[in-house]
Design a protein around this motif. Sequence first.
Motif, PDB file in Angstrom:
ATOM      1  N   LYS A  63       0.823  -1.223   0.000  1.00 22.99           N
ATOM      2  CA  LYS A  63       0.000   0.000   0.000  1.00 22.99           C
ATOM      3  C   LYS A  63       0.849   1.262   0.000  1.00 22.99           C
ATOM      4  CE  LYS A  63      -4.123  -2.045   2.111  1.00 22.99           C
ATOM      5  NZ  LYS A  63      -3.607  -3.426   2.126  1.00 22.99           N
ATOM      6  N   GLY A  64       1.984   1.246   0.700  1.00 19.80           N
ATOM      7  CA  GLY A  64       2.851   2.409   0.698  1.00 19.80           C
ATOM      8  C   GLY A  64       3.465   2.661  -0.666  1.00 19.80           C
ATOM      9  N   GLY A  77       0.944   3.993  -2.884  1.00 18.45           N
ATOM     10  CA  GLY A  77       0.795   5.411  -2.576  1.00 18.45           C
ATOM     11  C   GLY A  77       1.835   6.262  -3.287  1.00 18.45           C
ATOM     12  N   LEU A 115       1.325   9.180  -5.918  1.00 17.34           N
ATOM     13  CA  LEU A 115       1.966  10.481  -5.719  1.00 17.34           C
ATOM     14  C   LEU A 115       2.655  10.945  -7.002  1.00 17.34           C
ATOM     15  CD1 LEU A 115       2.711  12.759  -3.791  1.00 17.34           C
ATOM     16  CD2 LEU A 115       4.719  11.436  -3.106  1.00 17.34           C
ATOM     17  N   GLY A 158      -9.979   9.954  -2.680  1.00 18.70           N
ATOM     18  CA  GLY A 158      -9.771   8.789  -1.831  1.00 18.70           C
ATOM     19  C   GLY A 158     -10.796   7.705  -2.090  1.00 18.70           C
ATOM     20  N   TRP A 179      -9.422   4.200  -3.676  1.00 18.70           N
ATOM     21  CA  TRP A 179      -9.252   3.177  -2.654  1.00 18.70           C
ATOM     22  C   TRP A 179     -10.503   2.341  -2.390  1.00 18.70           C
ATOM     23  CZ3 TRP A 179      -4.591   1.752  -1.326  1.00 18.70           C
ATOM     24  CH2 TRP A 179      -3.535   2.657  -1.472  1.00 18.70           C
ATOM     25  N   PRO A 183      -5.178  10.756  -2.392  1.00 15.71           N
ATOM     26  CA  PRO A 183      -5.069   9.295  -2.483  1.00 15.71           C
ATOM     27  C   PRO A 183      -3.686   8.766  -2.111  1.00 15.71           C
ATOM     28  CG  PRO A 183      -6.284  10.154  -4.356  1.00 15.71           C
ATOM     29  CD  PRO A 183      -5.739  11.342  -3.618  1.00 15.71           C
ATOM     30  N   ALA A 184      -2.633   9.505  -2.481  1.00 16.65           N
ATOM     31  CA  ALA A 184      -1.282   9.075  -2.118  1.00 16.65           C
ATOM     32  C   ALA A 184      -1.075   9.130  -0.610  1.00 16.65           C
ATOM     33  CB  ALA A 184      -0.254   9.949  -2.829  1.00 16.65           C
ATOM     34  N   GLY A 195      -2.786   6.382   1.050  1.00 15.74           N
ATOM     35  CA  GLY A 195      -2.038   5.139   0.883  1.00 15.74           C
ATOM     36  C   GLY A 195      -0.929   5.004   1.913  1.00 15.74           C
ATOM     37  N   PHE A 196      -0.191   6.097   2.162  1.00 18.26           N
ATOM     38  CA  PHE A 196       0.853   6.065   3.186  1.00 18.26           C
ATOM     39  C   PHE A 196       0.252   5.775   4.563  1.00 18.26           C
ATOM     40  CE2 PHE A 196       3.090   9.363   0.343  1.00 18.26           C
ATOM     41  CZ  PHE A 196       3.620   8.347  -0.438  1.00 18.26           C
ATOM     42  N   GLN A 200      -0.703   2.155   4.852  1.00 17.56           N
ATOM     43  CA  GLN A 200       0.463   1.295   5.044  1.00 17.56           C
ATOM     44  C   GLN A 200       0.966   1.375   6.481  1.00 17.56           C
ATOM     45  OE1 GLN A 200       1.684  -0.903   3.051  1.00 17.56           O
ATOM     46  NE2 GLN A 200       3.452  -1.468   4.310  1.00 17.56           N
ATOM     47  N   SER A 244      -7.643   5.199   7.065  1.00 12.79           N
ATOM     48  CA  SER A 244      -7.722   6.137   5.940  1.00 12.79           C
ATOM     49  C   SER A 244      -9.165   6.538   5.660  1.00 12.79           C
ATOM     50  CB  SER A 244      -7.105   5.501   4.687  1.00 12.79           C
ATOM     51  OG  SER A 244      -5.728   5.270   4.863  1.00 12.79           O
TER      52      SER A 244
END
Length: 402
Positions: free
Chosen positions: A48-49, A52, A56, A235, A239, A358-359, A362-363, A366, A373
């Motif tokens: 997921k990271g 992300g 990004l 988001g 996601w 969204p990025a 994602g962070f 993770q 989120s």
Amino acid sequence: MTTDQATANPLRRSGRLHCNVFFLAAGLGIGAWASSLPLLAAGVGLNKGELGLVLLCFALGAIVLMINVGRYIDRVIGNQALSLCGSLVFGAVFLVIPFVGNPIALGGCVLLAGAAFGTLDVAMNTQASQIERETGRHLMSSFHAVFSIGNLAGAFLVGQLIGYGGDLRACLGAAGVLVMGLAVAARLIAANADHAAPAAGEDAHAADTALDASQRALIVLLGTVAFLALLAEGGMMDWTAIYMIDILGASRSHGAYAFAVFAAAMAGGRLVGDAVTRRVGHVRLVRAGGFVCALSVAILLVTDSAAVSLVALALCGFGVANMVPAVFASAGHVGGKAAGRAISIVTTMGYSGLLLGPALLGFLAQATSLVVSFVLITLAFLLIAAVTIQLDRSLRRRQARR
């Protein structure tokens, strides 16, 4: 009706048609991209990271172009040509991404896709705003409805292809070809109509007036709402499918269809958006949407039923549908003679939320979990409703001073 009026009407209709086709192409591409993210993550082996980071890259490419491309519209090559170039590159990169296995090269491809989308987005929204001024009608919700219909079409396409055993190459390949085909069709419509609209550069120059302090304060509030609304909307778009698969244990095709439900509800809400706005006003519409969306995401977080989750997603899509069109329209009214500058500020703030949100989610997913989120998305919707209270007061004070 005079000869000039008779000539102008079909030109305006053709202008709306080819602008709508670009909105459809953009929506289809984003819908297919969002629905294909689980396939992309699985194919390249992204957590997921890392996913992300990929998102990004898309955000950075888009934001850099959004900030800079506006000054060249009609001054150098025009918004129609920029829409065409952005669409063609956007679709072409889709054809390449499935063949890229190196994470760094993938990031570069996604950066280019984001830059192409940013170019297309600014150009087509600039043209939509110009058409609104020419016709004197509220049309932004209808243009964004076509974008949402494109989201639905892209998600449905991916869902169907996955259901029949299609992989990432089939999903993004088909979407890329359709995006490029729609772009060419839009350009042919414009060329055949020989649409002669006033140059955006001239109009922008005529409206080159500074914003006063009260206008700037209102624009910042509107930009804040746009940032939060598009962060939450982005988001949900990027996601939702992964949430359905990882948290609720749904199949990949079910995840794609869940996104399609969200996109369909957005499209339906935007189709009636202009009529609702005339009755309740922009600010009340945004506030109600904030509460409705917060409630729907909260339901999604506590349910383990696929049927209930789809209803919650539809409710959220309907609630978020007209937030951005209402904010953009309000910015134009607040800006007055400086409407172009006002809309530019709000657009930049808003799309920063759409592309960075969204990025960042994602962070966060993770580091914690995807549930956290979605809790943040709920809080963003509640904050939108809170900000509109201050926005309404400021608008009333400004109106009273006139």
